[in-house]
Design a protein around this motif. Structure first.
Motif, short mmCIF file in Angstrom:
data_model
loop_
_atom_site.label_atom_id
_atom_site.label_comp_id
_atom_site.label_asym_id
_atom_site.label_seq_id
_atom_site.Cartn_x
_atom_site.Cartn_y
_atom_site.Cartn_z
N LYS A 80 0.66 -1.24 0.00
CA LYS A 80 -0.04 0.27 -0.14
C LYS A 80 0.88 1.39 0.16
CE LYS A 80 -3.95 -1.99 2.76
NZ LYS A 80 -4.60 -2.11 3.90
N LEU A 81 1.99 1.24 0.98
CA LEU A 81 2.94 2.31 0.89
C LEU A 81 3.57 2.66 -0.45
CD1 LEU A 81 3.11 4.68 3.21
CD2 LEU A 81 5.14 3.21 3.99
N ASP A 82 4.00 1.71 -1.00
CA ASP A 82 4.68 1.70 -2.31
C ASP A 82 3.97 2.13 -3.48
OD1 ASP A 82 6.90 0.43 -1.33
OD2 ASP A 82 6.56 -1.46 -1.85
N ALA A 83 2.57 1.95 -3.61
CA ALA A 83 1.52 2.37 -4.50
C ALA A 83 1.29 3.88 -3.90
CB ALA A 83 0.21 1.71 -4.27
N ALA A 84 1.28 4.53 -2.81
CA ALA A 84 1.01 5.91 -2.50
C ALA A 84 2.55 6.53 -3.06
CB ALA A 84 0.72 5.76 -1.13
N ILE A 85 3.51 6.15 -2.81
CA ILE A 85 4.64 6.70 -2.96
C ILE A 85 4.91 6.97 -4.54
CG2 ILE A 85 7.42 6.56 -3.13
CD1 ILE A 85 7.16 5.38 -0.47
N LYS A 86 4.40 5.83 -5.26
CA LYS A 86 4.43 5.99 -6.76
C LYS A 86 3.45 7.00 -7.24
CE LYS A 86 4.18 3.03 -10.86
NZ LYS A 86 3.66 1.77 -11.23
N GLU A 87 2.13 7.01 -6.71
CA GLU A 87 1.33 8.29 -7.11
C GLU A 87 1.75 9.42 -6.84
OE1 GLU A 87 -3.20 9.79 -6.27
OE2 GLU A 87 -2.18 7.97 -4.99
N LEU A 88 2.54 9.59 -5.78
CA LEU A 88 2.89 11.23 -5.34
C LEU A 88 4.02 11.59 -6.21
CD1 LEU A 88 2.59 13.24 -3.63
CD2 LEU A 88 3.79 12.43 -1.63
N THR A 89 4.81 10.45 -6.48
CA THR A 89 5.83 10.74 -7.24
C THR A 89 5.59 11.28 -8.71
OG1 THR A 89 7.44 9.05 -6.27
CG2 THR A 89 8.20 9.87 -8.21
N ALA A 90 4.47 10.76 -9.20
CA ALA A 90 4.06 11.31 -10.50
C ALA A 90 3.48 12.60 -10.44
CB ALA A 90 3.09 10.08 -10.97
N ARG A 91 2.66 12.93 -9.32
CA ARG A 91 2.31 14.29 -8.98
C ARG A 91 3.28 15.29 -8.93
NH1 ARG A 91 -1.59 13.77 -4.36
NH2 ARG A 91 -1.73 16.23 -4.66
N ILE A 92 4.52 14.76 -8.51
CA ILE A 92 5.54 15.83 -8.11
C ILE A 92 6.09 16.05 -9.43
CG2 ILE A 92 7.90 15.98 -7.25
CD1 ILE A 92 6.93 14.63 -5.01
N ALA A 93 6.40 15.02 -10.40
CA ALA A 93 6.68 15.19 -11.78
C ALA A 93 5.94 16.18 -12.49
CB ALA A 93 6.86 13.74 -12.56
N ALA A 194 7.26 17.60 0.60
CA ALA A 194 7.30 17.08 2.00
C ALA A 194 6.54 15.82 2.45
CB ALA A 194 6.75 18.38 2.70
N SER A 195 5.29 15.82 1.49
CA SER A 195 4.57 14.65 1.90
C SER A 195 5.25 13.52 1.18
CB SER A 195 3.16 14.86 0.68
OG SER A 195 2.41 15.93 1.24
N LEU A 196 6.17 13.53 0.19
CA LEU A 196 6.95 12.36 -0.22
C LEU A 196 7.74 11.63 0.84
CD1 LEU A 196 7.56 10.23 -2.31
CD2 LEU A 196 9.34 11.83 -3.24
#
Length: 350
Positions: A80-93, A194-196
């Motif tokens: 679950k945490l890996d998926a959340a990190i992947k989504e947030l990484t895309a939003r940051i990009a 910061a969220s990441l």
């Protein structure tokens, strides 16, 4: 009876000799500035729990195993945490691209296009202006209707308004984005970063590591169980520090001071004393009576004392009975331990 009597006499003689020998040794120790106290080895332990709540994926240690500081003890599931990190990484990009676009300003092609649109509108305004002038002249002579003249004037106002809007749009493109918009986009990017970071910290918390060298005393949770901050997974017995918990009578308080050196003797290591030092003396009596009125009662009070032990080979175990020989003529350079620390260590064991 006659055969038993010599045996009794020998036993009594041996006991007397032993007591005499003990008294002589005690006198020699006292003359040398050495006195003995008795106690047991005490250590701290730590209850280790995950800060995140999730199912345990792997348990990597067993009870009785020695572990080093920083060693991985167990892991939680991280899907679950890996998926959340992947989504947030895309939003940051995506937000990084937005900031780069604002900082770069308008492209020259966009400015040229806006300028061409303004010129086209200017041409239409000029054309409609000429039409209005012609209709004005012909409407007076009756060649055209007044309605056509009014329609042409209305069209001219529309074109003039579009021209004004086109010029303002061109000015905005030339000036580029507002600095406030750029700052807002940057702050939004910082917030996503910061969220990441927070998610990365949570991801690191999915791994339980040993905070210090020690021995796994208890393995409480197993693979597949739900772990959390309120559910310790292990109990870790710490290897350092170790100390002797002993009690001294009230008359001895004047003889023992913090920092005095000591030697610790055990039955399992005869003739191999360990070095130590007096690190804590309780400020209050441990046993009743607490209210003391006479000199006789005062001698019945005892005070807890901590003699810390240097045990580099980790030979001592919790509860081992020991004899401590304290040398009042020598002191150790190590600092004394505050009462708060001693009380905390006592609670962890009890």
């Amino acid at each position: 009876m006659k055969k038993v009597l010599p045996v009794i006499i020998l036993i009594l003689a041996a006991a007397g000799a032993y007591m005499y020998w003990q008294n002589q040794n005690k006198k020699q120790d006292e003359n040398a500035g050495i006195f003995k106290i008795y106690g047991t080895i005490d250590i701290r332990d730590a209850s280790l729990a995950f800060t995140e709540q999730e199912r345990i994926e792997a348990i990597l240690v067993e009870e009785g195993m020695r572990v080093k500081k920083g060693q991985v003890l167990a892991k939680l599931r991280t899907a679950k945490l890996d998926a959340a990190i992947k989504e947030l990484t895309a939003r940051i990009a995506a937000q990084q691209e937005t900031v780069a676009k604002l900082e770069a300003g308008s492209r020259s092609q966009e400015i040229d296009q806006a300028r061409a649109e303004v010129q086209a509108i200017m041409a239409r305004v000029a054309n409609v202006t000429r039409t209005v002038k012609r209709l004005k002249a012909t409407s007076r002579s009756g060649a055209t209707s007044i309605q056509n003249y009014d329609d042409a004037k209305a069209q001219l106002k529309v074109e003039q308004a579009q021209l004004a809007a086109g010029r303002k749009a061109l000015d905005l493109l030339i000036e580029g984005p507002r600095k406030e918009d750029i700052a807002a986009a940057r702050h939004q990017l910082d917030a996503l970063g910061a969220s990441l970071d927070q998610l990365q910290v949570r991801l690191s918390d999915m791994i339980l590591i040993a905070p210090a060298d020690g021995i796994i005393q208890s393995r409480i949770l197993e693979q597949g169980e739900l772990a959390g901050p309120s559910k310790p997974a292990f109990v870790l017995a710490l290897c350092d520090p170790k100390w002797v918990r002993a009690y001294i009578p009230e008359p001895m308080l004047g003889k023992i001071n913090l920092g005095m050196t000591a030697q610790i003797f055990t039955d399992t290591l005869p003739g191999q004393p360990l070095d130590g030092w007096v690190g804590f003396i309780s400020p209050v009596a441990e046993f009743t009576p607490r209210a003391v009125a006479t000199e006789d009662l005062r001698t019945q009070l005892v005070y807890e004392t901590r003699v810390f032990v240097k045990d580099p080979k980790d030979m001592l175990r919790l509860g081992t009975p020991v004899t401590v020989a304290i040398n009042k003529n020598q002191t150790d350079a190590r600092p004394a331990v505050p009462a708060e620390t001693a009380n905390l260590s006592r609670e962890s064991v009890e």
